[in-house]
Design a protein around this motif. Structure first.
Motif, PDB file in Angstrom:
ATOM      1  N   LYS A  38       0.836  -1.202   0.000  1.00 42.07           N
ATOM      2  CA  LYS A  38       0.000   0.000   0.000  1.00 42.07           C
ATOM      3  C   LYS A  38       0.868   1.248   0.000  1.00 42.07           C
ATOM      4  O   LYS A  38       0.511   2.265  -0.572  1.00 42.07           O
ATOM      5  CB  LYS A  38      -0.915   0.021   1.224  1.00 42.07           C
ATOM      6  CG  LYS A  38      -2.061  -0.950   1.139  1.00 42.07           C
ATOM      7  CD  LYS A  38      -2.907  -0.877   2.391  1.00 42.07           C
ATOM      8  CE  LYS A  38      -4.020  -1.913   2.369  1.00 42.07           C
ATOM      9  NZ  LYS A  38      -4.799  -1.898   3.624  1.00 42.07           N
ATOM     10  N   VAL A  39       2.025   1.148   0.624  1.00 41.76           N
ATOM     11  CA  VAL A  39       2.944   2.283   0.717  1.00 41.76           C
ATOM     12  C   VAL A  39       4.034   2.204  -0.359  1.00 41.76           C
ATOM     13  O   VAL A  39       4.361   3.201  -0.990  1.00 41.76           O
ATOM     14  CB  VAL A  39       3.588   2.340   2.126  1.00 41.76           C
ATOM     15  CG1 VAL A  39       4.534   3.517   2.246  1.00 41.76           C
ATOM     16  CG2 VAL A  39       2.517   2.400   3.198  1.00 41.76           C
ATOM     17  N   TYR A  40       4.595   1.025  -0.562  1.00 51.19           N
ATOM     18  CA  TYR A  40       5.681   0.804  -1.528  1.00 51.19           C
ATOM     19  C   TYR A  40       5.207  -0.216  -2.559  1.00 51.19           C
ATOM     20  O   TYR A  40       5.325  -1.421  -2.347  1.00 51.19           O
ATOM     21  CB  TYR A  40       6.941   0.303  -0.815  1.00 51.19           C
ATOM     22  CG  TYR A  40       7.397   1.223   0.280  1.00 51.19           C
ATOM     23  CD1 TYR A  40       8.075   2.396  -0.008  1.00 51.19           C
ATOM     24  CD2 TYR A  40       7.137   0.931   1.619  1.00 51.19           C
ATOM     25  CE1 TYR A  40       8.490   3.255   0.995  1.00 51.19           C
ATOM     26  CE2 TYR A  40       7.548   1.777   2.634  1.00 51.19           C
ATOM     27  CZ  TYR A  40       8.223   2.930   2.306  1.00 51.19           C
ATOM     28  OH  TYR A  40       8.626   3.779   3.306  1.00 51.19           O
ATOM     29  N   LYS A  41       4.674   0.259  -3.685  1.00 51.46           N
ATOM     30  CA  LYS A  41       4.052  -0.627  -4.681  1.00 51.46           C
ATOM     31  C   LYS A  41       4.996  -1.691  -5.220  1.00 51.46           C
ATOM     32  O   LYS A  41       4.582  -2.801  -5.498  1.00 51.46           O
ATOM     33  CB  LYS A  41       3.497   0.190  -5.841  1.00 51.46           C
ATOM     34  CG  LYS A  41       2.266   0.937  -5.477  1.00 51.46           C
ATOM     35  CD  LYS A  41       1.629   1.535  -6.689  1.00 51.46           C
ATOM     36  CE  LYS A  41       0.370   2.225  -6.257  1.00 51.46           C
ATOM     37  NZ  LYS A  41      -0.609   2.336  -7.282  1.00 51.46           N
ATOM     38  N   GLY A  42       6.258  -1.360  -5.382  1.00 51.96           N
ATOM     39  CA  GLY A  42       7.215  -2.323  -5.933  1.00 51.96           C
ATOM     40  C   GLY A  42       7.952  -3.115  -4.890  1.00 51.96           C
ATOM     41  O   GLY A  42       8.864  -3.869  -5.208  1.00 51.96           O
ATOM     42  N   GLY A  43       7.581  -2.965  -3.630  1.00 51.64           N
ATOM     43  CA  GLY A  43       8.288  -3.648  -2.555  1.00 51.64           C
ATOM     44  C   GLY A  43       9.459  -2.817  -2.061  1.00 51.64           C
ATOM     45  O   GLY A  43       9.605  -1.645  -2.402  1.00 51.64           O
ATOM     46  N   VAL A  44      10.320  -3.449  -1.280  1.00 56.35           N
ATOM     47  CA  VAL A  44      11.479  -2.781  -0.706  1.00 56.35           C
ATOM     48  C   VAL A  44      12.714  -3.627  -0.963  1.00 56.35           C
ATOM     49  O   VAL A  44      12.749  -4.812  -0.629  1.00 56.35           O
ATOM     50  CB  VAL A  44      11.303  -2.584   0.822  1.00 56.35           C
ATOM     51  CG1 VAL A  44      12.535  -1.943   1.423  1.00 56.35           C
ATOM     52  CG2 VAL A  44      10.079  -1.742   1.110  1.00 56.35           C
ATOM     53  N   ALA A  45      13.722  -3.012  -1.579  1.00 60.46           N
ATOM     54  CA  ALA A  45      14.977  -3.706  -1.871  1.00 60.46           C
ATOM     55  C   ALA A  45      16.053  -3.305  -0.873  1.00 60.46           C
ATOM     56  O   ALA A  45      16.055  -2.183  -0.369  1.00 60.46           O
ATOM     57  CB  ALA A  45      15.447  -3.386  -3.281  1.00 60.46           C
ATOM     58  N   GLN A  46      16.963  -4.238  -0.605  1.00 60.77           N
ATOM     59  CA  GLN A  46      18.061  -3.961   0.313  1.00 60.77           C
ATOM     60  C   GLN A  46      19.070  -2.999  -0.312  1.00 60.77           C
ATOM     61  O   GLN A  46      19.600  -2.137   0.361  1.00 60.77           O
ATOM     62  CB  GLN A  46      18.757  -5.259   0.699  1.00 60.77           C
ATOM     63  CG  GLN A  46      19.843  -5.068   1.732  1.00 60.77           C
ATOM     64  CD  GLN A  46      20.523  -6.366   2.091  1.00 60.77           C
ATOM     65  OE1 GLN A  46      20.699  -7.232   1.245  1.00 60.77           O
ATOM     66  NE2 GLN A  46      20.895  -6.500   3.343  1.00 60.77           N
ATOM     67  N   SER A  47      19.319  -3.145  -1.614  1.00 61.50           N
ATOM     68  CA  SER A  47      20.256  -2.256  -2.307  1.00 61.50           C
ATOM     69  C   SER A  47      19.858  -2.151  -3.775  1.00 61.50           C
ATOM     70  O   SER A  47      19.004  -2.897  -4.257  1.00 61.50           O
ATOM     71  CB  SER A  47      21.684  -2.801  -2.195  1.00 61.50           C
ATOM     72  OG  SER A  47      21.815  -3.984  -2.956  1.00 61.50           O
ATOM     73  N   THR A  48      20.505  -1.259  -4.489  1.00 55.18           N
ATOM     74  CA  THR A  48      20.193  -1.077  -5.908  1.00 55.18           C
ATOM     75  C   THR A  48      20.676  -2.261  -6.737  1.00 55.18           C
ATOM     76  O   THR A  48      20.200  -2.466  -7.852  1.00 55.18           O
ATOM     77  CB  THR A  48      20.834   0.214  -6.456  1.00 55.18           C
ATOM     78  OG1 THR A  48      22.230   0.189  -6.186  1.00 55.18           O
ATOM     79  CG2 THR A  48      20.199   1.433  -5.827  1.00 55.18           C
ATOM     80  N   SER A  49      21.597  -3.047  -6.209  1.00 54.06           N
ATOM     81  CA  SER A  49      22.113  -4.193  -6.953  1.00 54.06           C
ATOM     82  C   SER A  49      21.269  -5.450  -6.781  1.00 54.06           C
ATOM     83  O   SER A  49      21.551  -6.467  -7.399  1.00 54.06           O
ATOM     84  CB  SER A  49      23.556  -4.474  -6.533  1.00 54.06           C
ATOM     85  OG  SER A  49      23.602  -4.826  -5.167  1.00 54.06           O
ATOM     86  N   ALA A  50      20.221  -5.410  -5.977  1.00 56.29           N
ATOM     87  CA  ALA A  50      19.353  -6.574  -5.781  1.00 56.29           C
ATOM     88  C   ALA A  50      18.605  -6.889  -7.069  1.00 56.29           C
ATOM     89  O   ALA A  50      18.025  -6.001  -7.695  1.00 56.29           O
ATOM     90  CB  ALA A  50      18.373  -6.318  -4.646  1.00 56.29           C
ATOM     91  N   LYS A  51      18.629  -8.144  -7.480  1.00 56.01           N
ATOM     92  CA  LYS A  51      17.961  -8.582  -8.710  1.00 56.01           C
ATOM     93  C   LYS A  51      16.802  -9.501  -8.355  1.00 56.01           C
ATOM     94  O   LYS A  51      16.925 -10.404  -7.538  1.00 56.01           O
ATOM     95  CB  LYS A  51      18.943  -9.333  -9.619  1.00 56.01           C
ATOM     96  CG  LYS A  51      20.128  -8.503 -10.054  1.00 56.01           C
ATOM     97  CD  LYS A  51      19.721  -7.411 -11.006  1.00 56.01           C
ATOM     98  CE  LYS A  51      20.932  -6.610 -11.420  1.00 56.01           C
ATOM     99  NZ  LYS A  51      20.628  -5.292 -11.830  1.00 56.01           N
ATOM    100  N   ASN A  52      15.685  -9.306  -9.018  1.00 54.81           N
ATOM    101  CA  ASN A  52      14.487 -10.087  -8.760  1.00 54.81           C
ATOM    102  C   ASN A  52      14.619 -11.490  -9.348  1.00 54.81           C
ATOM    103  O   ASN A  52      14.934 -11.654 -10.510  1.00 54.81           O
ATOM    104  CB  ASN A  52      13.283  -9.358  -9.361  1.00 54.81           C
ATOM    105  CG  ASN A  52      11.983 -10.067  -9.103  1.00 54.81           C
ATOM    106  OD1 ASN A  52      11.884 -10.899  -8.203  1.00 54.81           O
ATOM    107  ND2 ASN A  52      10.979  -9.766  -9.882  1.00 54.81           N
ATOM    108  N   LYS A  53      14.358 -12.517  -8.545  1.00 61.08           N
ATOM    109  CA  LYS A  53      14.396 -13.904  -9.004  1.00 61.08           C
ATOM    110  C   LYS A  53      13.031 -14.391  -9.468  1.00 61.08           C
ATOM    111  O   LYS A  53      12.936 -15.386 -10.154  1.00 61.08           O
ATOM    112  CB  LYS A  53      14.843 -14.826  -7.863  1.00 61.08           C
ATOM    113  CG  LYS A  53      16.262 -14.713  -7.465  1.00 61.08           C
ATOM    114  CD  LYS A  53      16.547 -15.726  -6.363  1.00 61.08           C
ATOM    115  CE  LYS A  53      17.925 -15.605  -5.803  1.00 61.08           C
ATOM    116  NZ  LYS A  53      18.123 -16.512  -4.676  1.00 61.08           N
ATOM    117  N   GLY A  54      11.976 -13.711  -9.083  1.00 63.51           N
ATOM    118  CA  GLY A  54      10.625 -14.209  -9.300  1.00 63.51           C
ATOM    119  C   GLY A  54       9.999 -13.881 -10.635  1.00 63.51           C
ATOM    120  O   GLY A  54       8.809 -14.062 -10.801  1.00 63.51           O
ATOM    121  N   GLY A  55      10.724 -13.390 -11.586  1.00 64.76           N
ATOM    122  CA  GLY A  55      10.148 -13.066 -12.890  1.00 64.76           C
ATOM    123  C   GLY A  55       9.925 -11.570 -13.060  1.00 64.76           C
ATOM    124  O   GLY A  55      10.453 -10.749 -12.324  1.00 64.76           O
TER     125      GLY A  55
END
Length: 85
Positions: A38-55
């Motif tokens: 509701k607050v962060y539509k794309g979720g929250v990443a630990q860093s800018t280098s985090a890559k999504n594994k889920g597609g």
């Protein structure tokens, strides 16, 4: 006149730094991904280098190490992005 301008500039800079401190991200532990999204539509990443594994995702995650750590339990696939959408 120069003295007043210097004082005015100093006050503006002081007030600006006070506002920027209070404008930092508030660290909240959310109950679940629905609440976090509701607050962060794309979720929250630990860093800018985090890559999504889920597609493929619709939104870019918000990057905040502190906020990610508070909501790490919601990162099911352990890709360092909590509640990606």
């Amino acid at each position: 006149m120069k003295k007043y301008v210097s004082i005015l500039i100093g006050l503006v800079l002081l007030l600006g730094s006070i506002n920027s401190v209070s404008a930092k991200t508030e660290i909240i532990t959310y109950k679940n991904c629905t609440e976090l999204n509701k607050v962060y539509k794309g979720g929250v990443a630990q860093s800018t280098s985090a890559k999504n594994k889920g597609g493929k995702t619709k939104y870019k995650p918000f990057v905040s190490k502190e906020l990610y750590e508070a909501n790490k339990k919601s990162d099911r696939d352990k890709d360092f992005i909590a509640c990606e959408k």
